[in-house]
Structure formats: structure tokens, C-alpha cells
Enzyme design. Structure first.
Site, PDB file in Angstrom:
ATOM      1  N   HIS A   1      -2.410  10.563  -0.072  1.00 35.25           N
ATOM      2  CA  HIS A   1      -2.470   9.166  -0.492  1.00 35.25           C
ATOM      3  C   HIS A   1      -2.558   9.068  -2.004  1.00 35.25           C
ATOM      4  CE1 HIS A   1      -3.402   4.904  -0.317  1.00 35.25           C
ATOM      5  NE2 HIS A   1      -4.423   5.127  -1.129  1.00 35.25           N
TER       6      HIS A   1
ATOM      7  N   GLU B   1       0.823  -1.208   0.000  1.00 38.77           N
ATOM      8  CA  GLU B   1       0.000   0.000   0.000  1.00 38.77           C
ATOM      9  C   GLU B   1       0.857   1.258   0.000  1.00 38.77           C
ATOM     10  OE1 GLU B   1      -3.519   2.138   2.652  1.00 38.77           O
ATOM     11  OE2 GLU B   1      -3.190  -0.013   2.818  1.00 38.77           O
TER      12      GLU B   1
ATOM     13  N   LYS C   1      -7.398   0.240  11.576  1.00 34.32           N
ATOM     14  CA  LYS C   1      -6.828  -0.337  10.361  1.00 34.32           C
ATOM     15  C   LYS C   1      -5.600   0.456   9.952  1.00 34.32           C
ATOM     16  CE  LYS C   1      -6.341  -0.816   5.697  1.00 34.32           C
ATOM     17  NZ  LYS C   1      -5.582   0.048   4.767  1.00 34.32           N
TER      18      LYS C   1
END
Length: 424
Positions: free
Chosen positions: A378, A86, A264
Site C-alpha cells: 500500500h 484510494e 471495509k
């Protein structure tokens, strides 16, 4: 293999070599030659080792390993290997650590190195008396457990205590014995499972009950890693940013829907280090989420407060059952290399560093949410992935990604159009 002959019932599949299995799978699934060649290349993991780590191996799957910089843990600078697919996870830890480096970095501690093994007894007519009968045999239980692993005892570990709980269940009361075991630098699953197996027939004889499960608990609440750090207002952008982070934490503390995503994000960092060091990501994740619900309601693993000086103080406490010996931590060459980079010579140190990474990850996520929003940073990093998905290669990747970010539209169709334009 014809379509009519396809079946997943394959006699002796486990006895085949990895290449023989791969050829069978390729025929079954209609894989082309390039795909088969890709799967056959096991990279830096020896095929023999891969074939013995798990069952029915046909290939390996590489995950990028990045290094988080700027981390200062208990006064020592460390480089943190993180294995994750990720984008933004590694960068988030780097940024968080940089912003608290001058205020001392991260301070950590550990509760203990104890794991719990459970022995389940059912059909006990007098569960409360049975509980006491088991507790009265503590010395005998210690001898049974320590005999299972003399090496662990010699290293200073072994049986520490016994607890007995009466668990009300739909099928009736269960008498559940907990063996508390110091596993030292091992994660400890095999050791505590062996002790539970050894104790089981004795517990049945003492109580007249029937034993079913005898296995460790991944709710490792006797093995808590703790980390804390302070970010000055000046370092993070002022009181408004500080208060936004605290408010975001309050949201996660009060609402399980928010807490699930909040935690998370924490596990993005924690699991990346756990995986990089060859430890069990599923065990650590299960323990962390169980701990987040310890008060009967799922909530935040971290806490964020304002200090008397007006700075931001963050802390985390999380079960951390990791080890340096056994399983992939000793067998996988990349895991061994990552442990060397990390410089953790004890499981205690490794667990504390991982907790610090989780706190750093959470800081960056909350700061982004409280300021520009999570998508800006992101998606800027994700734009490179989108560019590659569109077919960009080499210098084209950064060129297309930059255009996507500037346009504020990070989509494959846009990337394909920009790539076509760049290529004329």
C-alpha cells in the site's frame, strides 16, 4: 460581503445558477481566484446535468476511474471500471484475479432481484389478528402494488409476495408489512416506495392502526449476489500463505473489531464499481454491513477454506441492490461509458461481477496481511501521492516515490527534502 454580514441563511439560493452560487460561496469563504476557477471547471460533466442531479450545485469533484484487468467471471473475460481515490485498490483486484485466472476465475450466482418495502403500523390493539387480516388480502395487495408500475409488470417484474412481522419496540408492538417486489434491471427504490405509499391507507383501514413509515429497506437480503473462486497453492506462494489467509479470515469471523476492517477492504472494491456505474454506494454499503450482522454478531462477509486438493477456496455472499436504469446510471455519461466497458446488460450480471470484485479485493488484502503486511504494498503505491503532496511534478513524482520506498519512509517531510535535493 463583510464579516459582519456573513450568514448561511440565503433566501432563494436554489434558484441561482451554479456560477452565481459559486460566486456567493467564494465571497463567503474568501476563496482566491485560482480556487474559484478550479471549482467552476466541471470537467466532463455538463453543468446543466450536474445542476439537476442534486441541489445547490457549485462544482463537481472528479474521482479517478481505473481499470481492473485479469478478471474472468463465469467464463468470460471482463474489464472492470473502478472509481476510487484510494491507491492499491485497483491493483489489488488485478493481482487477485491474475492468481486465480488459470484455475477458472470467478463463478457467480444471484438469489433473486427482489427488494423489500416496509409499511409500519402502530397503535394496533390486536397485532396478531391484524397480521393475519393483512395476509388474507394478498391478492388485493398484489393488485394495488402492480397498478403502481404497469411498465415494471410488463417487463416481468412487480409484486411477488407479502410478509407481515410483529416488531416489539419500546413504544409497543408494531405491525410491519413487507412487500416483496421484483424490480428487474432497476435498483427499485422509487418503485417499491410508491407501492408502500399506495398500500398504506388500506393497511390502516384493515387493522385500525396508524401508518407512519412506508419506505424500502436497504437490507436487501432477497437480492444476494454470490461469487466463489479457487486459488492453487502454487499460484499464491504455498501452504504457508494459504494457511495465513485462512487464519486471517478466522480472526475476522470471530472478532467484530477485525471484521469491520476486513469488510471495509471488501467494500473498497465493491463501492468502487458501484460508484463507477452510477449506483448508490450508501445503499449497497448499508445492506452489506447489515448482512454481516445477520446472525446477531458482526462478522466476515467472506469465507475462506482449504479444498480437498489443498488449494484455497474463497466465497462471498452479499446484498447487491444495483441497477442499469434510473438515476445516475442513465444520466451520467461516465457511468454509461463504464457500463459499456463492463459489458453488463442486466442488473443481475452487474451485481454478480461486483461480488466477484469484492472477493478479489479481500483475497489481496488477506494475502498481504498474511505475508509482507498491508503497509509494504500500500505504501509503495501511496508514495506517489506523498511525492505530489510535496510538490513533485512530471518525472519527479516517480523519482521521489522510488526513493521513499527504498528508504522505507513514506512521509511528506522526507519527500520535500528529497525533492529539494533532486532539484539541486
Amino acid at each position: 460581503m463583510t464579516t459582519e454580514a456573513k450568514t448561511s441563511r440565503v433566501s432563494g439560493f436554489h434558484k441561482k445558477t451554479p456560477r452565481e452560487r459559486l460566486d456567493f460561496v467564494a465571497d463567503f469563504a474568501g476563496l482566491d481566484g485560482d480556487t474559484v476557477a478550479h471549482l467552476a471547471d466541471m470537467g466532463n460533466l455538463d453543468p446543466h446535468l450536474a445542476d439537476h442531479l442534486i441541489e445547490n450545485v457549485i462544482a463537481t469533484m472528479s474521482i479517478p476511474v481505473g481499470i481492473a484487468t485479469n478478471m474472468r467471471v463465469d467464463g468470460a473475460d471482463v474489464l472492470i471500471p473502478m472509481a476510487t481515490e484510494e491507491s492499491s485498490v485497483v491493483a489489488a483486484v488485478c493481482n487477485a484475479a491474475r492468481q486465480c485466472y488459470d484455475s477458472g476465475g470467478f463463478t457467480t450466482s444471484m438469489s433473486d432481484a427482489a427488494m423489500i418495502a416496509q409499511v409500519q403500523l402502530v397503535g394496533v390493539s390486536d397485532p396478531h389478528h391484524a397480521r393475519l387480516r393483512i395476509l388474507e388480502r394478498r391478492d388485493e395487495i398484489k393488485a394495488i402494488c402492480d397498478a403502481c408500475d404497469p411498465v415494471l409488470v410488463r417487463l416481468g417484474g412487480g409484486f411477488r409476495d407479502v410478509e407481515v412481522r410483529i416488531v416489539d419496540a419500546p413504544g409497543g408492538a408494531m405491525v410491519v408489512t413487507h412487500l416483496i417486489v421484483d424490480t428487474r434491471d432497476a435498483m427499485g427504490a422509487n418503485a417499491v416506495n410508491s407501492m408502500a405509499e399506495a398500500l398504506a391507507p388500506h393497511a390502516a383501514a384493515w387493522t385500525g392502526g396508524r401508518v407512519y413509515l412506508r419506505i424500502l429497506s436497504n437490507y436487501a437480503d432477497r437480492r444476494l449476489a454470490r461469487a466463489r473462486a479457487t486459488w492453487t497453492c502454487d499460484a499464491i506462494g504455498g501452504p504457508e500463505v494459504r494457511d495465513g489467509i485462512v487464519s486471517a479470515y478466522h480472526f475476522a469471523a470471530a472478532d467484530p473489531y477485525r471484521a469491520a476492517t476486513h469488510n471495509k477492504g471488501i467494500m473498497n472494491g465493491i463501492s468502487a464499481v458501484v460508484l463507477a456505474t452510477g449506483n448508490d454506494t450508501r445503499a449497497v454499503e448499508a445492506g452489506a454491513h447489515a448482512y454481516a450482522a445477520r446472525d446477531g454478531r458482526y462478522s466476515s462477509l467472506t469465507r475462506w477454506e482449504v479444498t480437498a486438493d489443498g488449494d484455497l477456496a474463497g466465497s462471498i455472499e452479499v446484498p447487491m441492490a444495483v441497477g442499469l436504469i434510473g438515476g445516475a446510471t442513465k444520466l451520467h455519461p461516465t457511468a454509461r461509458a463504464n457500463l459499456k466497458i463492463l459489458g453488463a446488460t442486466t442488473a443481475d450480471r452487474l451485481a454478480r461481477i461486483i461480488a466477484a470484485v469484492g472477493l478479489a479485493q479481500n483475497f489481496s488484502a488477506l494475502k498481504a496481511l498474511a505475508t509482507t503486511g498491508i503497509q509494504k504494498g500500500h505504501m509503495a503505491l501511496h508514495a506517489r501521492n506523498i511525492a505530489m503532496m510535496a510538490g513533485a511534478a512530471g518525472a519527479e513524482v516517480d523519482a521521489v516515490a522510488r526513493i521513499l520506498v527504498e528508504r522505507g519512509t513514506v512521509r511528506v517531510d522526507v519527500a520535500e527534502a528529497e525533492l529539494k535535493r533532486l532539484r539541486g
